[in-house]
Design an enzyme around this catalytic site. Structure first.
Site, PDB file in Angstrom:
ATOM      1  N   ARG A  74      -8.260  11.804 -79.093  1.00  0.00           N
ATOM      2  CA  ARG A  74      -9.560  11.312 -80.000  1.00  0.00           C
ATOM      3  C   ARG A  74     -10.624  12.621 -80.277  1.00  0.00           C
ATOM      4  NH1 ARG A  74      -7.961   6.047 -78.115  1.00  0.00           N
ATOM      5  NH2 ARG A  74      -9.790   6.159 -76.741  1.00  0.00           N
ATOM      6  N   LYS A 164     -24.625   2.200 -88.506  1.00  0.00           N
ATOM      7  CA  LYS A 164     -24.028   1.570 -89.898  1.00  0.00           C
ATOM      8  C   LYS A 164     -23.766   0.364 -89.776  1.00  0.00           C
ATOM      9  CE  LYS A 164     -19.674   2.161 -91.822  1.00  0.00           C
ATOM     10  NZ  LYS A 164     -18.405   2.972 -91.848  1.00  0.00           N
ATOM     11  N   GLU A 204     -24.296  -1.504 -95.802  1.00  0.00           N
ATOM     12  CA  GLU A 204     -22.690  -0.998 -96.251  1.00  0.00           C
ATOM     13  C   GLU A 204     -22.721  -2.406 -97.126  1.00  0.00           C
ATOM     14  OE1 GLU A 204     -18.437   0.590 -96.182  1.00  0.00           O
ATOM     15  OE2 GLU A 204     -20.359   1.138 -94.262  1.00  0.00           O
ATOM     16  N   LYS A 246     -24.700   2.731 -98.870  1.00  0.00           N
ATOM     17  CA  LYS A 246     -23.773   2.818 -98.529  1.00  0.00           C
ATOM     18  C   LYS A 246     -22.919   2.159 -99.386  1.00  0.00           C
ATOM     19  CE  LYS A 246     -19.932   4.827 -96.370  1.00  0.00           C
ATOM     20  NZ  LYS A 246     -19.239   5.268 -94.851  1.00  0.00           N
TER      21      LYS A 246
END
Length: 377
Positions: A74, A164, A204, A246
Site C-alpha cells: 500500500r 472529507k 459529500e 463533492k
C-alpha cells in the site's frame, strides 16, 4: 395598561438584541485560513486526487493486479501517486487515508511533504464508514462523529488542511426521508467540527449510480438532498466560503436503458447546482462515482463550456487511478510508467476543468466503466 405596554416594548427590544447577537454566529481563529485553503484547492485548471480508500478497498485494488494487501505494498502504491513529478500542475489537493497521512516514503520523507513540495494541499478522510440504517429499506448511515473533534485536531497537527466525509443516498432504496435527513445532518455536524479544527470540509452526500432510474428522477433526489444539507449546514453555522462540495453528477442510473450525452449531463447537473448551491461556495469538486475515465472527463468538460458561479472541477479516485494500476502492475520497472499514466489523466481533467479537453487521443481502455454496485471506500 401602561405597565403592559412598557413590558411588551422591553420584550421587543430584548428580542431584537437576541436577534442581532444571533446574526453574528461564528468567528473562529481559522476563518481566514479556511477561505485561503478552499481557494487554493479551487484554483484554475486543478482538482483533487482522491486516494483515501480504506486499507481493505486499497487491498482489493492491489489484488486486482496480483499484489498482496500488505502495508508495504500500500505504501509503495501511494508513494507512486504522491511522488509523481509535475503532478502539482494539475492537482491542488490529495485526500488520504489515515495510514497514509502518517506514513513515510521508502526514502524516509513524509507523504505529506511530497505533496506540499508540489503545492498540493494534504487532505484526510475522517468518516468511519457506512452501516445499515435501522428500519429502512436497506439504506445506510455514516459513522464517525464520536471523537471527531479530537481526531481533526491531530490531523491538522500532522499537516492535513482539508477533510472529507462521504455519506450516501440510494435512489434504488427510496430514498426515505429519514435517510435523507440523517445524511444531511451528519454532514453538517462534521462540517462544523472540521472548520473549528482548521480543516476545510468536503461535503459529500453521494447519490449512488445504483438503479434503473432516469435522469429526471436523479435530478429530483439530488435537489432534495442538497436542500436538506444546506439547511442543516446553515443551522450549524457552517461558513460556506470555507467548504468544498463533492456531488455526484446528475445522470441516469447505472442500469437505465436511457443513456444521455455529456451535454445533457451538464445541463441537468448545472441546473441542480444553480437551484441549490449558494455562490459563496468556492468549489464544486465532482466525484466520478463509477463512470469511466473518459465519461467523467467528457462530462466535466461539458460543464465548463460557459462560466459558472463556482470553480467546477474534479475529485476523482477510480477515474484517475484505473489506468495507473493497469500500467504499473506492481512491477518496479513500471513505476515511472504508472506515474506517467496518472499525469495523463490528471492533465486531461485539468483541461476539462477549463473546458478545453480533446478526447481524440484517448485509448479504448479509458472508456471502460469502473462502476461497482454498492461501492464502499
Amino acid at each position: 395598561m401602561a405597565f403592559a405596554l412598557k413590558q411588551a416594548a422591553a420584550q421587543t427590544v430584548a428580542a431584537k438584541a437576541i436577534g442581532r447577537r444571533a446574526v453574528v454566529v461564528r468567528a473562529t481563529k481559522y476563518d481566514d485560513e479556511l477561505i485561503q485553503t478552499a481557494g487554493k484547492i479551487a484554483s484554475k485548471g486543478r482538482g483533487i486526487l482522491a486516494m483515501d480508500e480504506s486499507n481493505a478497498t486499497c487491498g482489493k485494488r492491489l489484488e486486482s493486479i496480483g499484489l498482496e494487501n500488505t502495508e508495504d505494498n500500500r505504501r509503495t502504491y501511494r508513494e507512486l501517486l504522491v511522488t509523481t513529478p509535475g503532478l502539482g500542475q494539475y492537482i491542488s489537493g490529495a485526500i488520504m487515508f489515515e495510514e497514509t497521512l502518517f506514513q513515510n516514503t521508502s526514502s524516509g520523507k513524509k507523504m505529506t511533504e511530497c505533496l506540499t513540495e508540489q503545492g498540493i494541499v494534504p487532505g484526510i478522510k475522517v468518516d468511519k464508514g457506512l452501516v445499515p440504517l435501522a428500519n429502512s429499506n436497506g439504506e445506510s448511515w455514516c459513522m464517525g462523529l464520536d471523537g471527531l473533534d479530537k481526531r481533526c485536531e491531530e490531523y491538522y497537527k500532522a499537516g492535513a488542511r482539508f477533510a472529507k466525509w462521504r455519506s450516501v443516498v440510494s435512489i434504488a432504496a427510496g430514498p426515505s426521508q429519514i435517510a435523507l435527513r440523517d445524511c444531511a445532518y451528519g454532514l453538517a455536524r462534521y462540517a462544523a467540527i472540521a472548520q473549528n479544527a482548521g480543516l476545510v470540509p468536503i461535503v459529500e452526500p453521494e447519490v449512488l449510480l445504483d438503479g434503473e432510474h432516469d435522469i429526471d428522477r436523479c435530478l429530483e433526489v439530488q435537489e432534495a438532498i442538497w436542500a436538506e444539507t444546506f439547511k442543516y449546514m446553515a443551522d450549524n453555522n457552517v461558513m460556506f466560503e470555507g467548504i468544498l462540495l463533492k456531488p455526484a453528477m446528475v445522470t441516469p442510473g447505472a442500469d437505465s436503458k436511457a443513456k444521455v450525452p455529456p451535454e445533457t449531463v451538464a445541463k441537468y447537473t448545472l441546473k441542480m447546482l444553480r437551484r441549490r448551491v449558494p455562490p459563496a461556495v468556492p468549489g464544486i469538486m465532482f466525484l466520478s462515482g463509477g463512470q469511466s475515465e473518459l465519461e467523467s472527463t467528457l462530462n466535466l468538460n461539458a460543464m465548463n463550456q460557459s462560466p459558472n458561479p463556482w470553480h467546477v472541477s474534479f475529485s476523482y479516485a477510480r477515474a484517475l487511478q484505473n489506468s495507473v494500476l493497469k500500467t504499473w502492475q506492481g512491477k518496479p520497472e513500471n513505476f515511472k510508467a504508472g506515474q506517467e499514466a496518472l499525469l495523463k489523466r490528471a492533465k486531461a481533467n485539468s483541461l476539462a476543468q477549463m473546458g478545453q479537453y480533446d478526447p481524440s487521443n484517448e485509448s479504448a481502455e479509458a472508456a471502460e466503466r469502473t462502476y461497482e454496485k454498492g461501492y464502499k471506500y
